[in-house]
Design a protein around this motif. Structure first.
Motif, PDB file in Angstrom:
ATOM      1  N   ARG A 397     -15.555 118.430 -41.816  1.00  0.00           N
ATOM      2  CA  ARG A 397     -15.993 119.518 -40.949  1.00  0.00           C
ATOM      3  C   ARG A 397     -15.602 119.186 -39.516  1.00  0.00           C
ATOM      4  O   ARG A 397     -15.706 118.053 -39.069  1.00  0.00           O
ATOM      5  CB  ARG A 397     -17.511 119.704 -41.039  1.00  0.00           C
ATOM      6  CG  ARG A 397     -17.939 120.250 -42.375  1.00  0.00           C
ATOM      7  CD  ARG A 397     -19.437 120.325 -42.477  1.00  0.00           C
ATOM      8  NE  ARG A 397     -19.808 120.738 -43.836  1.00  0.00           N
ATOM      9  CZ  ARG A 397     -20.805 120.242 -44.517  1.00  0.00           C
ATOM     10  NH1 ARG A 397     -21.532 119.279 -44.012  1.00  0.00           N
ATOM     11  NH2 ARG A 397     -21.072 120.670 -45.732  1.00  0.00           N
ATOM     12  N   ASP A 398     -15.207 120.229 -38.808  1.00  0.00           N
ATOM     13  CA  ASP A 398     -14.619 119.987 -37.503  1.00  0.00           C
ATOM     14  C   ASP A 398     -15.471 120.483 -36.334  1.00  0.00           C
ATOM     15  O   ASP A 398     -14.983 120.671 -35.250  1.00  0.00           O
ATOM     16  CB  ASP A 398     -13.241 120.665 -37.438  1.00  0.00           C
ATOM     17  CG  ASP A 398     -12.192 119.745 -36.868  1.00  0.00           C
ATOM     18  OD1 ASP A 398     -12.564 118.699 -36.340  1.00  0.00           O
ATOM     19  OD2 ASP A 398     -11.004 120.086 -36.942  1.00  0.00           O
ATOM     20  N   HIS A 399     -16.760 120.748 -36.573  1.00  0.00           N
ATOM     21  CA  HIS A 399     -17.657 121.143 -35.494  1.00  0.00           C
ATOM     22  C   HIS A 399     -18.215 119.846 -34.906  1.00  0.00           C
ATOM     23  O   HIS A 399     -19.251 119.353 -35.320  1.00  0.00           O
ATOM     24  CB  HIS A 399     -18.798 122.001 -36.039  1.00  0.00           C
ATOM     25  CG  HIS A 399     -18.327 123.188 -36.817  1.00  0.00           C
ATOM     26  ND1 HIS A 399     -17.812 124.305 -36.219  1.00  0.00           N
ATOM     27  CD2 HIS A 399     -18.286 123.428 -38.150  1.00  0.00           C
ATOM     28  CE1 HIS A 399     -17.509 125.200 -37.134  1.00  0.00           C
ATOM     29  NE2 HIS A 399     -17.770 124.682 -38.322  1.00  0.00           N
ATOM     30  N   ALA A 400     -17.557 119.263 -33.922  1.00  0.00           N
ATOM     31  CA  ALA A 400     -17.802 117.851 -33.611  1.00  0.00           C
ATOM     32  C   ALA A 400     -18.365 117.559 -32.236  1.00  0.00           C
ATOM     33  O   ALA A 400     -18.237 116.457 -31.749  1.00  0.00           O
ATOM     34  CB  ALA A 400     -16.505 117.062 -33.791  1.00  0.00           C
ATOM     35  N   ARG A 401     -19.024 118.509 -31.581  1.00  0.00           N
ATOM     36  CA  ARG A 401     -19.615 118.172 -30.291  1.00  0.00           C
ATOM     37  C   ARG A 401     -20.757 117.187 -30.460  1.00  0.00           C
ATOM     38  O   ARG A 401     -20.996 116.327 -29.614  1.00  0.00           O
ATOM     39  CB  ARG A 401     -20.136 119.439 -29.595  1.00  0.00           C
ATOM     40  CG  ARG A 401     -19.065 120.242 -28.870  1.00  0.00           C
ATOM     41  CD  ARG A 401     -19.713 121.271 -27.956  1.00  0.00           C
ATOM     42  NE  ARG A 401     -20.537 120.641 -26.941  1.00  0.00           N
ATOM     43  CZ  ARG A 401     -21.384 121.302 -26.145  1.00  0.00           C
ATOM     44  NH1 ARG A 401     -21.513 122.612 -26.280  1.00  0.00           N
ATOM     45  NH2 ARG A 401     -22.091 120.660 -25.245  1.00  0.00           N
ATOM     46  N   GLU A 424     -24.412 111.274 -31.038  1.00  0.00           N
ATOM     47  CA  GLU A 424     -23.384 111.268 -30.005  1.00  0.00           C
ATOM     48  C   GLU A 424     -23.177 112.714 -29.570  1.00  0.00           C
ATOM     49  O   GLU A 424     -22.893 113.586 -30.388  1.00  0.00           O
ATOM     50  CB  GLU A 424     -22.086 110.691 -30.569  1.00  0.00           C
ATOM     51  CG  GLU A 424     -21.015 110.414 -29.537  1.00  0.00           C
ATOM     52  CD  GLU A 424     -19.783 109.791 -30.175  1.00  0.00           C
ATOM     53  OE1 GLU A 424     -18.904 110.566 -30.610  1.00  0.00           O
ATOM     54  OE2 GLU A 424     -19.723 108.553 -30.287  1.00  0.00           O
ATOM     55  N   VAL A 425     -23.339 112.987 -28.286  1.00  0.00           N
ATOM     56  CA  VAL A 425     -23.174 114.336 -27.744  1.00  0.00           C
ATOM     57  C   VAL A 425     -22.006 114.333 -26.761  1.00  0.00           C
ATOM     58  O   VAL A 425     -22.068 113.662 -25.726  1.00  0.00           O
ATOM     59  CB  VAL A 425     -24.460 114.823 -27.043  1.00  0.00           C
ATOM     60  CG1 VAL A 425     -24.257 116.237 -26.496  1.00  0.00           C
ATOM     61  CG2 VAL A 425     -25.637 114.790 -28.004  1.00  0.00           C
ATOM     62  N   ASP A 426     -20.970 115.035 -27.103  1.00  0.00           N
ATOM     63  CA  ASP A 426     -19.762 115.078 -26.269  1.00  0.00           C
ATOM     64  C   ASP A 426     -19.284 113.675 -25.901  1.00  0.00           C
ATOM     65  O   ASP A 426     -18.886 113.394 -24.761  1.00  0.00           O
ATOM     66  CB  ASP A 426     -20.009 115.897 -24.998  1.00  0.00           C
ATOM     67  CG  ASP A 426     -20.272 117.365 -25.295  1.00  0.00           C
ATOM     68  OD1 ASP A 426     -19.705 117.876 -26.286  1.00  0.00           O
ATOM     69  OD2 ASP A 426     -21.029 118.001 -24.545  1.00  0.00           O
ATOM     70  N   GLY A 427     -19.363 112.777 -26.896  1.00  0.00           N
ATOM     71  CA  GLY A 427     -18.856 111.425 -26.709  1.00  0.00           C
ATOM     72  C   GLY A 427     -19.839 110.438 -26.122  1.00  0.00           C
ATOM     73  O   GLY A 427     -19.523 109.246 -26.000  1.00  0.00           O
TER      74      GLY A 427
END
Length: 524
Positions: A397-401, A424-427
């Motif tokens: 799955r590519d919803h990765a924020r 992890e949120v936005d890295g």
């Protein structure tokens, strides 16, 4: 019937054009939103499957929709790339024309309602005004492409005489494909066959265009109505993978194609679909959207070729044709007996993924999936295909924020549950601890603390992927925010971890949904 079409050349009675609207009508379903990368991957796979026309989106709806159609138009070469537009929309046709400009073969699909009910209450227009808009819209579309499709929204409930006038106007204005949708799934097979037969008989120029069927499944008749439309003279089929779509969905591509292939005596038509790739694409879509295919779904459901009855098993062992009307391999099922366990290596795992339809995993996704597989194999004696599918779904799955990292939960009958979460949120690493009325409530509170949001939990359900006390849990979570619904799924041998994975998946999809304006008055 035999004539030249701008995109397909010579068309005859035996040719059936497969028009897939998974990325447009299918994506309108609550919770089914996809990001750009996922749409591109799906579009390339649809083209590889042999789909003739890919309806990539509704460009005027949002910048995101325009971008996705435009990018798909740049990369897809073996299929026509189609953009949807309202016939009378202020900027619809211009946006569609600009979006498909890079396509090797591009189509504009414009539509307007034609039924008395829609014209009176939705459009608030007189029939003559609708006829004028049909003419104007198709003429404008022809300024951008020679391949123009026109749809009579709610066509199955349109008065026959007026429908004939509308179709004639569209043809005269340059439409090369005429679509008569059963927009609300009201029609019966007899209705659809009669409508197409009537139009081909009564409308001037009908023998120089392709007629198209677009059927919704509100009464469970979408596939039957589509096959009946073929009998009436339709030669384009509008459908979606897994039958996804608004409300009860659309006609399922895999069911229609296999019905034609299996009952070629009744439907002697040809198409370009590589049926052996149907299962792989079905699973890709289920993984991308987070919506599993129901077990008893025709063609691609996991029970489609399963036999539990002793009588059936005996018959199949003696001759598969006794209870199977098609070969499992013809739609992509594998009879592989490779057993996966803790001693299985990376090569065997990769081979298994290819057999299960996950041949496009990147190295990072493969490494993460293999690591989770080894962890699961240490806990279970035998890892079933369903286990692998469940854990790999989380990685592709590519919803990765937002990414799940770790969870610790303490709970019991004598104390309030407490959950400590790392995401992890936005890295960036975010840690949170929260209490709740049970472990799931505590971990969901921890997510809300780590990533504040106002979405409401509308559904939470847990099921087992396989049998046994060591089975993985498959959790579904539905979130609601400002009328937008998204569904997320997660799997893990630990039930509380699967719940967090599902919640994070849903939350990521909601973030994607926030960036997209909801299309206004989309039909067909």
């Amino acid at each position: 019937m035999s004539f030249d079409h701008p995109s397909f050349g010579r068309i005859d009675e035996s040719r059936t054009i497969i028009f897939d609207t998974t990325l447009r009508d299918g994506e309108q379903s609550p919770g089914f939103s996809m990001n750009l990368e996922e749409k591109l991957r799906m579009a390339e796979s649809l083209s590889d499957l042999g789909v003739d026309v890919i309806e990539a989106g509704f460009p005027v709806a949002s910048k995101g929709d325009f971008e996705s159609v435009n990018e798909i138009a740049k990369v897809v070469r073996d299929s026509v790339v189609c953009a949807l537009a309202r016939s009378g929309g202020k900027n619809d046709i211009q946006a569609a024309g600009e979006a498909i400009a890079p396509a090797e073969r591009g189509r504009i699909h414009n539509f307007i309602s034609t039924s008395p009910l829609h014209m009176k209450y939705k459009l608030r227009m007189e029939p003559e005004t609708v006829l004028e808009i049909i003419t104007e819209g198709n003429r404008k579309a022809r300024q951008y492409t020679d391949d123009v499709e026109w749809s009579a929204e709610d066509g199955s409930r349109t008065e026959p005489d007026f429908l004939c006038r509308c179709v004639e106007a569209a043809i005269r204005a340059g439409a090369t494909t005429i679509n008569i949708p059963d927009t609300v799934g009201y029609a019966t097979p007899e209705d659809m066959e009669r409508i197409f037969s009537m139009l081909r008989t009564r409308v001037p120029g009908a023998d120089e265009v392709i007629f198209s069927a677009h059927n919704h499944n509100d009464l469970g008749l979408a596939v039957a109505n589509t096959l009946a439309s073929l009998r009436g003279g339709a030669r384009q089929i509008e459908c979606t993978i897994n039958g996804i779509g608004e409300r009860a969905g659309n006609a399922a591509l895999e069911e229609i194609v296999m019905a034609i292939r299996t009952r070629h005596d009744q439907f002697p038509y040809r198409n370009r679909i590589v049926t052996e790739k149907l299962l792989r694409l079905s699973r890709m879509l289920a993984t991308t959207t987070g919506f599993d295919v129901q077990p008893n779904k025709a063609i691609v459901g996991r029970n489609a070729f399963a036999h539990e009855s002793g009588i059936h098993q005996d018959g199949v062992l003696k001759n598969a044709a006794t209870y199977e009307i098609m070969m499992p391999e013809s739609v992509g099922w594998s009879k592989s007996s490779l057993v996966m366990g803790k001693h299985s290596g990376r090569a065997a795992f990769r081979d298994k993924l290819v057999a299960l339809g996950y041949g496009t995993l990147g190295d990072n996704q493969l490494n993460e999936a293999f690591s989770r597989f080894k962890d699961l194999a240490d806990r279970k004696k035998v890892v079933y295909d369903e286990d692998i599918i469940a854990l790999v779904d989380d990685e592709v799955r590519d919803h990765a924020r937002i990414r799940f990292l770790s969870l610790e939960v303490s709970a019991g009958s004598k104390r309030q549950a407490e959950a400590t979460l790392e995401i992890e949120v936005d890295g960036e690493l975010v840690e949170s601890t929260a209490n709740g009325n049970g472990p799931v409530d505590a971990e969901f509170n921890a997510i809300r603390s780590a990533f504040p949001h106002e979405a409401r939990l509308a559904l939470y359900s847990v099921g087992a992927v396989t049998e046994g006390t060591d089975a993985q849990a498959r959790t579904s979570v539905r979130l609601e925010e400002d009328g937008k619904l998204v569904d997320g799924q997660g799997a893990d041998a630990d039930t509380v971890v699967s719940a967090v994975r599902a919640y994070v998946h849903a939350l990521n999809k909601l973030l994607v949904k926030r960036t997209r304006a909801e299309p206004e008055a989309i039909g067909a």
